[in-house]
Design a protein around this motif. Structure first.
Motif, mmCIF file in Angstrom:
data_model
loop_
_atom_site.group_PDB
_atom_site.id
_atom_site.type_symbol
_atom_site.label_atom_id
_atom_site.label_comp_id
_atom_site.label_asym_id
_atom_site.label_seq_id
_atom_site.Cartn_x
_atom_site.Cartn_y
_atom_site.Cartn_z
ATOM 1 N N VAL A 53 -9.264 -7.937 -11.544
ATOM 2 C CA VAL A 53 -7.840 -7.933 -11.877
ATOM 3 C C VAL A 53 -7.293 -6.514 -11.999
ATOM 4 O O VAL A 53 -6.110 -6.263 -11.733
ATOM 5 N N GLU A 54 -8.154 -5.574 -12.364
ATOM 6 C CA GLU A 54 -7.714 -4.195 -12.535
ATOM 7 C C GLU A 54 -7.452 -3.489 -11.207
ATOM 8 O O GLU A 54 -6.840 -2.421 -11.179
ATOM 9 N N LEU A 55 -7.895 -4.098 -10.118
ATOM 10 C CA LEU A 55 -7.675 -3.514 -8.796
ATOM 11 C C LEU A 55 -6.374 -3.992 -8.158
ATOM 12 O O LEU A 55 -5.952 -3.457 -7.132
ATOM 13 N N LEU A 56 -5.752 -4.970 -8.775
ATOM 14 C CA LEU A 56 -4.585 -5.602 -8.154
ATOM 15 C C LEU A 56 -3.317 -4.766 -8.241
ATOM 16 O O LEU A 56 -2.285 -5.168 -7.703
ATOM 17 N N VAL A 57 -3.392 -3.613 -8.879
ATOM 18 C CA VAL A 57 -2.192 -2.790 -9.064
ATOM 19 C C VAL A 57 -1.811 -2.014 -7.806
ATOM 20 O O VAL A 57 -0.774 -1.348 -7.778
ATOM 21 N N THR A 58 -2.648 -2.080 -6.770
ATOM 22 C CA THR A 58 -2.307 -1.451 -5.491
ATOM 23 C C THR A 58 -2.601 -2.434 -4.366
ATOM 24 O O THR A 58 -3.516 -3.267 -4.487
ATOM 25 N N PRO A 59 -1.859 -2.361 -3.247
ATOM 26 C CA PRO A 59 -2.153 -3.223 -2.101
ATOM 27 C C PRO A 59 -3.579 -3.031 -1.591
ATOM 28 O O PRO A 59 -4.236 -3.993 -1.182
ATOM 29 N N GLY A 60 -4.072 -1.781 -1.616
ATOM 30 C CA GLY A 60 -5.444 -1.520 -1.194
ATOM 31 C C GLY A 60 -6.454 -2.204 -2.094
ATOM 32 O O GLY A 60 -7.482 -2.707 -1.625
ATOM 33 N N GLY A 61 -6.164 -2.239 -3.386
ATOM 34 C CA GLY A 61 -7.043 -2.930 -4.327
ATOM 35 C C GLY A 61 -7.075 -4.421 -4.053
ATOM 36 O O GLY A 61 -8.124 -5.076 -4.169
#
Length: 206
Positions: A181-189
Motif C-alpha cells: 500500500v505504501e507504493l501506491l503513491v506513485t504510478p510507478g509504484g
C-alpha cells in the motif's frame, strides 16, 4: 579641633553598598524584568515571548491506517469497465477524469476520502472544491486514479474479494519493510504492485 560624638549622624561613614530600600527596589526591578522575559511585556531590557502551544496538524499516515480499511468493501465487478489497459487509461486521463469517479471508487473499496486523496498526493478539500466547481482532474492525477482502480480490479480478480486484496496490501512482503500500500503513491509504484500480482497469479510470488 572639633570632636564628633559617636552618636552624631555626621560621624557615620556613607555605606558603599546598597541600602535595604535599594535592595528591595532592585529585587522588584529584577522580578519585573524576569516577568517581561516570560510574558514579553515592556519593562525589561530583553523581551522573549513565551512559546505558544500549537496543536500539531493531524498527519494522515497510510501505515497507521492500513489495518482499518476495506472491512466493508463492496465489489468493482461491472464498474469502470472502460479501464482495459494503459492506452485506455492515458486517453481517458487526457480528456479529463470526472472527480465523481474518485468518490465512487473510495466508497466501493471502503476507504475514507482523505486517505485515498493522500495516495493521490492531494487533499480531500481540494477534490471537494473540484467537485463544487465542476472541474476534472489534471491528466497526471487522473491517470494515477485510473491506474489505481485498474490495480484494485485486478486484485479483486486474484484474491476473490476486495477485502482480501486490501488485507494483502497492508502486509509487508518477504524481504521488504514496506507494505504494498505504501507504493501506491506513485504510478510507478502501482506498476510494481501490479507485477507482484501477476507473479501471484502465475504462482511465482515470493
Amino acid at each position: 579641633m572639633t570632636v564628633l560624638k559617636q552618636n552624631d549622624p555626621k560621624s557615620k561613614k556613607p555605606s558603599r553598598g546598597l541600602s535595604v530600600g535599594k535592595l528591595k527596589s532592585s529585587h522588584k526591578t529584577a522580578k519585573a524584568n524576569t516577568k517581561s522575559i516570560v510574558t514579553g511585556k515592556k519593562g525589561g531590557t530583553v523581551q522573549v515571548n513565551a512559546p505558544k502551544k500549537v496543536k500539531a496538524e493531524e498527519k494522515v499516515l497510510l501505515v497507521e491506517t492500513k489495518q482499518n480499511w476495506g472491512g466493508n468493501a463492496g465489489s468493482l465487478e461491472g464498474k469502470f469497465d472502460y479501464i482495459t489497459g494503459l492506452s485506455s487509461i492515458v486517453n481517458k486521463a487526457m480528456k479529463g477524469v470526472d472527480v465523481q469517479i474518485f468518490y465512487t471508487f473510495a466508497n466501493t473499496i471502503d476507504i475514507p476520502d482523505r486517505y485515498l486523496a493522500e495516495i493521490l498526493n492531494t487533499t480531500a478539500r481540494t477534490l471537494s472544491n473540484y467537485k463544487e466547481q465542476g472541474k476534472t482532474l489534471e491528466p497526471v492525477k487522473g491517470e494515477h486514479l485510473l491506474k489505481l482502480i485498474g490495480l484494485f480490479k485486478k486484485g479483486e480478480r486474484i484474491f476473490s474479494t476486495l477485502s482480501e486484496f486490501q488485507h494483502w496490501l497492508s502486509k509487508p512482503r518477504m524481504g521488504s519493510v514496506k507494505a504494498p500500500v505504501e507504493l501506491l503513491v506513485t504510478p510507478g509504484g502501482i506498476d510494481l504492485v501490479s507485477q507482484e500480482l501477476d507473479r501471484i497469479a502465475y504462482g511465482y510470488a515470493f
